[in-house]
Write a protein that holds these residues in place. Structure first.
Motif, PDB file in Angstrom:
ATOM      1  N   GLY A 226      23.685  43.579  34.490  1.00  0.00           N
ATOM      2  CA  GLY A 226      24.811  43.740  33.786  1.00  0.00           C
ATOM      3  C   GLY A 226      25.490  43.625  34.819  1.00  0.00           C
ATOM      4  N   ARG A 227      25.333  43.490  36.072  1.00  0.00           N
ATOM      5  CA  ARG A 227      26.068  44.100  37.370  1.00  0.00           C
ATOM      6  C   ARG A 227      26.744  42.569  37.470  1.00  0.00           C
ATOM      7  NH1 ARG A 227      22.415  48.113  38.990  1.00  0.00           N
ATOM      8  NH2 ARG A 227      21.733  46.395  40.746  1.00  0.00           N
ATOM      9  N   ARG A 228      25.215  41.951  37.729  1.00  0.00           N
ATOM     10  CA  ARG A 228      25.801  40.238  37.667  1.00  0.00           C
ATOM     11  C   ARG A 228      26.810  39.574  36.902  1.00  0.00           C
ATOM     12  NH1 ARG A 228      26.307  38.667  42.279  1.00  0.00           N
ATOM     13  NH2 ARG A 228      28.343  37.696  42.119  1.00  0.00           N
ATOM     14  N   LEU A 229      26.337  39.928  35.327  1.00  0.00           N
ATOM     15  CA  LEU A 229      27.233  39.624  35.060  1.00  0.00           C
ATOM     16  C   LEU A 229      29.045  39.669  34.794  1.00  0.00           C
ATOM     17  CD1 LEU A 229      27.884  37.239  32.492  1.00  0.00           C
ATOM     18  CD2 LEU A 229      26.771  39.354  30.764  1.00  0.00           C
ATOM     19  N   ARG A 230      29.276  40.819  34.745  1.00  0.00           N
ATOM     20  CA  ARG A 230      30.157  41.890  35.161  1.00  0.00           C
ATOM     21  C   ARG A 230      31.153  40.971  36.116  1.00  0.00           C
ATOM     22  NH1 ARG A 230      26.988  46.054  33.897  1.00  0.00           N
ATOM     23  NH2 ARG A 230      27.062  47.115  31.575  1.00  0.00           N
ATOM     24  N   LEU A 231      30.615  41.132  37.470  1.00  0.00           N
ATOM     25  CA  LEU A 231      30.950  40.599  38.819  1.00  0.00           C
ATOM     26  C   LEU A 231      31.687  39.092  38.320  1.00  0.00           C
ATOM     27  CD1 LEU A 231      28.832  42.406  41.383  1.00  0.00           C
ATOM     28  CD2 LEU A 231      31.263  42.566  40.775  1.00  0.00           C
ATOM     29  N   ASP A 232      30.751  38.747  38.200  1.00  0.00           N
ATOM     30  CA  ASP A 232      31.738  37.309  37.465  1.00  0.00           C
ATOM     31  C   ASP A 232      32.155  36.848  36.347  1.00  0.00           C
ATOM     32  OD1 ASP A 232      29.303  36.142  40.006  1.00  0.00           O
ATOM     33  OD2 ASP A 232      27.847  35.254  38.053  1.00  0.00           O
ATOM     34  N   PHE A 233      32.791  37.929  35.448  1.00  0.00           N
ATOM     35  CA  PHE A 233      33.170  37.583  34.528  1.00  0.00           C
ATOM     36  C   PHE A 233      34.536  38.324  35.366  1.00  0.00           C
ATOM     37  CE2 PHE A 233      35.503  40.280  30.528  1.00  0.00           C
ATOM     38  CZ  PHE A 233      35.925  38.677  29.956  1.00  0.00           C
ATOM     39  N   LYS A 234      34.792  39.302  36.126  1.00  0.00           N
ATOM     40  CA  LYS A 234      35.366  39.230  36.913  1.00  0.00           C
ATOM     41  C   LYS A 234      36.093  38.071  38.225  1.00  0.00           C
ATOM     42  CE  LYS A 234      35.593  43.949  37.006  1.00  0.00           C
ATOM     43  NZ  LYS A 234      34.540  45.126  37.872  1.00  0.00           N
ATOM     44  N   HIS A 235      35.257  37.471  38.478  1.00  0.00           N
ATOM     45  CA  HIS A 235      35.965  36.654  39.333  1.00  0.00           C
ATOM     46  C   HIS A 235      36.635  35.288  38.263  1.00  0.00           C
ATOM     47  CE1 HIS A 235      33.953  37.564  42.989  1.00  0.00           C
ATOM     48  NE2 HIS A 235      33.164  37.640  42.595  1.00  0.00           N
ATOM     49  N   PHE A 236      36.445  35.520  36.872  1.00  0.00           N
ATOM     50  CA  PHE A 236      36.800  34.253  36.101  1.00  0.00           C
ATOM     51  C   PHE A 236      38.327  34.655  35.565  1.00  0.00           C
ATOM     52  CE2 PHE A 236      38.038  33.306  31.691  1.00  0.00           C
ATOM     53  CZ  PHE A 236      37.269  32.295  31.843  1.00  0.00           C
ATOM     54  N   GLN A 237      38.235  36.079  35.395  1.00  0.00           N
ATOM     55  CA  GLN A 237      39.809  36.667  35.517  1.00  0.00           C
ATOM     56  C   GLN A 237      40.317  36.365  36.663  1.00  0.00           C
ATOM     57  OE1 GLN A 237      40.234  40.742  35.760  1.00  0.00           O
ATOM     58  NE2 GLN A 237      41.589  41.185  34.579  1.00  0.00           N
ATOM     59  N   ARG A 238      40.124  36.265  37.953  1.00  0.00           N
ATOM     60  CA  ARG A 238      41.186  36.403  38.871  1.00  0.00           C
ATOM     61  C   ARG A 238      41.321  34.858  39.473  1.00  0.00           C
ATOM     62  NH1 ARG A 238      38.987  33.771  43.021  1.00  0.00           N
ATOM     63  NH2 ARG A 238      36.915  34.025  42.537  1.00  0.00           N
ATOM     64  N   TYR A 239      40.451  33.954  39.285  1.00  0.00           N
ATOM     65  CA  TYR A 239      40.501  32.070  38.933  1.00  0.00           C
ATOM     66  C   TYR A 239      41.633  31.827  37.759  1.00  0.00           C
ATOM     67  CZ  TYR A 239      39.245  27.511  38.360  1.00  0.00           C
ATOM     68  OH  TYR A 239      39.390  25.743  38.384  1.00  0.00           O
ATOM     69  N   VAL A 240      41.086  32.351  36.616  1.00  0.00           N
ATOM     70  CA  VAL A 240      41.947  31.165  35.885  1.00  0.00           C
ATOM     71  C   VAL A 240      43.496  31.994  36.019  1.00  0.00           C
ATOM     72  CG1 VAL A 240      42.275  31.966  33.127  1.00  0.00           C
ATOM     73  CG2 VAL A 240      40.411  31.400  34.002  1.00  0.00           C
ATOM     74  N   THR A 241      44.049  33.694  36.151  1.00  0.00           N
ATOM     75  CA  THR A 241      45.212  34.077  36.553  1.00  0.00           C
ATOM     76  C   THR A 241      45.840  33.286  37.728  1.00  0.00           C
ATOM     77  OG1 THR A 241      43.953  36.366  35.840  1.00  0.00           O
ATOM     78  CG2 THR A 241      46.500  35.579  36.794  1.00  0.00           C
ATOM     79  N   LEU A 242      45.033  33.549  38.748  1.00  0.00           N
ATOM     80  CA  LEU A 242      45.507  32.256  40.323  1.00  0.00           C
ATOM     81  C   LEU A 242      46.139  30.778  40.661  1.00  0.00           C
ATOM     82  CD1 LEU A 242      44.515  35.432  42.981  1.00  0.00           C
ATOM     83  CD2 LEU A 242      46.305  35.270  41.211  1.00  0.00           C
ATOM     84  N   THR A 243      44.940  30.239  39.587  1.00  0.00           N
ATOM     85  CA  THR A 243      45.113  28.887  39.428  1.00  0.00           C
ATOM     86  C   THR A 243      46.009  27.937  38.972  1.00  0.00           C
ATOM     87  OG1 THR A 243      43.238  26.971  39.201  1.00  0.00           O
ATOM     88  CG2 THR A 243      43.147  28.624  37.604  1.00  0.00           C
ATOM     89  N   ASN A 244      46.413  27.044  39.654  1.00  0.00           N
ATOM     90  CA  ASN A 244      47.433  26.349  39.180  1.00  0.00           C
ATOM     91  C   ASN A 244      46.755  24.943  38.478  1.00  0.00           C
ATOM     92  OD1 ASN A 244      49.618  27.176  40.388  1.00  0.00           O
ATOM     93  ND2 ASN A 244      48.986  27.172  42.731  1.00  0.00           N
ATOM     94  N   GLU A 245      45.531  24.531  38.715  1.00  0.00           N
ATOM     95  CA  GLU A 245      44.709  23.256  37.846  1.00  0.00           C
ATOM     96  C   GLU A 245      44.930  23.319  36.471  1.00  0.00           C
ATOM     97  OE1 GLU A 245      40.802  21.812  37.723  1.00  0.00           O
ATOM     98  OE2 GLU A 245      40.629  23.226  38.611  1.00  0.00           O
ATOM     99  N   GLU A 246      45.187  22.427  36.138  1.00  0.00           N
ATOM    100  CA  GLU A 246      45.466  22.336  34.472  1.00  0.00           C
ATOM    101  C   GLU A 246      44.162  22.160  34.186  1.00  0.00           C
ATOM    102  OE1 GLU A 246      47.978  23.151  32.212  1.00  0.00           O
ATOM    103  OE2 GLU A 246      49.056  24.044  33.632  1.00  0.00           O
ATOM    104  N   PRO A 247      43.521  22.918  32.939  1.00  0.00           N
ATOM    105  CA  PRO A 247      42.187  22.970  32.544  1.00  0.00           C
ATOM    106  C   PRO A 247      42.135  21.691  31.341  1.00  0.00           C
ATOM    107  CG  PRO A 247      43.008  24.931  31.446  1.00  0.00           C
ATOM    108  CD  PRO A 247      43.378  23.972  32.526  1.00  0.00           C
ATOM    109  N   GLU A 248      40.974  20.912  31.493  1.00  0.00           N
ATOM    110  CA  GLU A 248      40.853  19.694  30.201  1.00  0.00           C
ATOM    111  C   GLU A 248      39.421  20.455  29.694  1.00  0.00           C
ATOM    112  OE1 GLU A 248      40.418  16.125  32.413  1.00  0.00           O
ATOM    113  OE2 GLU A 248      42.542  16.022  33.170  1.00  0.00           O
ATOM    114  N   GLY A 249      39.857  21.521  28.917  1.00  0.00           N
ATOM    115  CA  GLY A 249      38.535  21.937  27.628  1.00  0.00           C
ATOM    116  C   GLY A 249      38.539  20.750  26.777  1.00  0.00           C
ATOM    117  N   TRP A 250      36.783  21.389  26.110  1.00  0.00           N
ATOM    118  CA  TRP A 250      36.261  21.284  25.010  1.00  0.00           C
ATOM    119  C   TRP A 250      36.773  21.345  24.308  1.00  0.00           C
ATOM    120  CZ3 TRP A 250      32.229  21.411  20.977  1.00  0.00           C
ATOM    121  CH2 TRP A 250      32.088  20.136  21.069  1.00  0.00           C
ATOM    122  N   ARG A 251      37.669  20.121  23.421  1.00  0.00           N
ATOM    123  CA  ARG A 251      38.361  20.783  21.919  1.00  0.00           C
ATOM    124  C   ARG A 251      37.569  20.870  20.516  1.00  0.00           C
ATOM    125  NH1 ARG A 251      42.093  23.898  23.197  1.00  0.00           N
ATOM    126  NH2 ARG A 251      42.664  23.620  21.316  1.00  0.00           N
ATOM    127  N   GLY A 252      36.218  20.431  20.911  1.00  0.00           N
ATOM    128  CA  GLY A 252      35.517  20.342  19.717  1.00  0.00           C
ATOM    129  C   GLY A 252      35.091  21.031  18.271  1.00  0.00           C
TER     130      GLY A 252
END
Length: 325
Positions: A226-252
């Motif tokens: 649980g601790r590992r998952l929570r920390l990586d979830f926060k890393h996702f929040q940081r990355y998505v908020t600060l990155t300038n990269e436009e994502p090419e997500g899977w839209r299916g």
């Protein structure tokens, strides 16, 4: 007062008598206890002889090895208690008897985070699983097989775990539901995306983790997963908020583990919808422009009529002056 030798001898005799009485009582107590143990052993032997049964493996081996009945009973009982405690410990940590699948302990993990991006941007970033290794600390490798399955390797504490994940349901900009199976545990999880404002998205992550094996269950006690998952979830929040990269997500779209709409089909539909919206906006714009032109022409006509009237008025005045003369 001076004591004589006779008095000293009398005192020593009294001390000897008291010590003798004490030793006699102690020996009698030991004899009584030993007699009780022998009586109990005799009763057990008699019961086994008359009604059948077993003395226990350890007690029987002790008697055959030449031990006294009392020692055999004590050593056998101690061994039985030790085995019982070890058996309970093994059963608690995965050894001994295995738990039924319905009795497996589960770790529930629920996390909620807000990111300052549109819901589509947050969703598209999440679908880029192979890029998780860039910003998380736990994910070591992600190898997608197809639209629904992928292999993951992650580090939790000192150990590395691997599992195969299968997407059961995936709806663009809404939610993703998956299951995973690995040698050290299995999971069921869901992540959903909720628009709070045009540039603010709430992400809700819910995971059920079922540990397998001694070390995993020990780690489960300390909630390492649980601790590992929570920390990586926060890393996702940081990355998505600060990155300038436009994502090419899977839209299916996936339903019941099957792809019901491919990424290419979804992109084509989105492009056609965008084109239709553009045409509608263009038509609306043309209509508005035509209305504006009509309005301007009307205003120009009114102005010209007013000018003609102004020109006619001086001419009439000139005619009236001529008639008067």
């Amino acid at each position: 007062m001076v004591r004589t030798g006779t008095d000293v001898d009398a005192g020593l005799d009294r001390v000897r008598d008291e010590l003798g009485n004490l030793m006699t009582a102690w020996v009698g107590s030991l004899a009584e206890r030993a007699g009780d143990k022998l009586t109990d052993m005799t009763d057990r032997l008699t019961d086994v002889a008359e009604h059948g049964g077993s003395l226990g493996k350890e007690i029987g081996l002790g008697l055959l090895g030449g031990k006294s009945p009392a020692k055999a009973v004590l050593s056998g009982t101690a061994k039985s208690v030790k085995d019982s405690l070890l058996g309970k410990a093994k059963e608690a940590f995965g050894g001994g008897k295995k738990r039924a699948s319905g009795d497996r302990k589960v770790t529930n993990i629920i996390e909620v985070l807000d990111v300052g991006v549109p819901v589509r941007t947050a969703y598209d970033h999440w679908t880029q699983y192979e890029k998780f290794t860039r910003f998380t600390k736990g994910v070591r490798n992600v190898s997608p097989h197809d639209e629904t399955t992928s292999d993951w390797k992650a580090k939790v504490g000192p150990s590395t775990r691997g599992w195969k994940a299968t997407v059961q349901e995936q709806i663009p900009d809404d939610r993703i539901v998956w299951t995973s199976e690995g040698a050290k545990g299995s999971t069921r999880g869901a992540v959903s995306f909720h628009e709070l404002a045009p540039n603010l998205t709430r992400i809700v992550l819910v995971v059920e983790y079922y540990a397998s094996g001694f070390f995993e269950k020990t780690g489960n006690i300390w909630r390492a997963q649980g601790r590992r998952l929570r920390l990586d979830f926060k890393h996702f929040q940081r990355y998505v908020t600060l990155t300038n990269e436009e994502p090419e997500g899977w839209r299916g779209e996936i339903r019941d583990g099957e792809v019901v709409r491919t990424h290419e089909e979804a992109v084509e539909e989105e492009e056609s919808e965008a084109a239709e919206e553009g045409e509608e906006e263009g038509e609306e714009g043309e209509e508005e422009a035509a209305e504006e032109e009509e309005g301007e022409e009307g205003e120009e006509g009114e102005e010209s009529e007013a000018e003609e009237e102004d020109e006619e008025e001086p001419a009439e005045e000139d005619e009236e002056e001529t008639e008067e003369e």
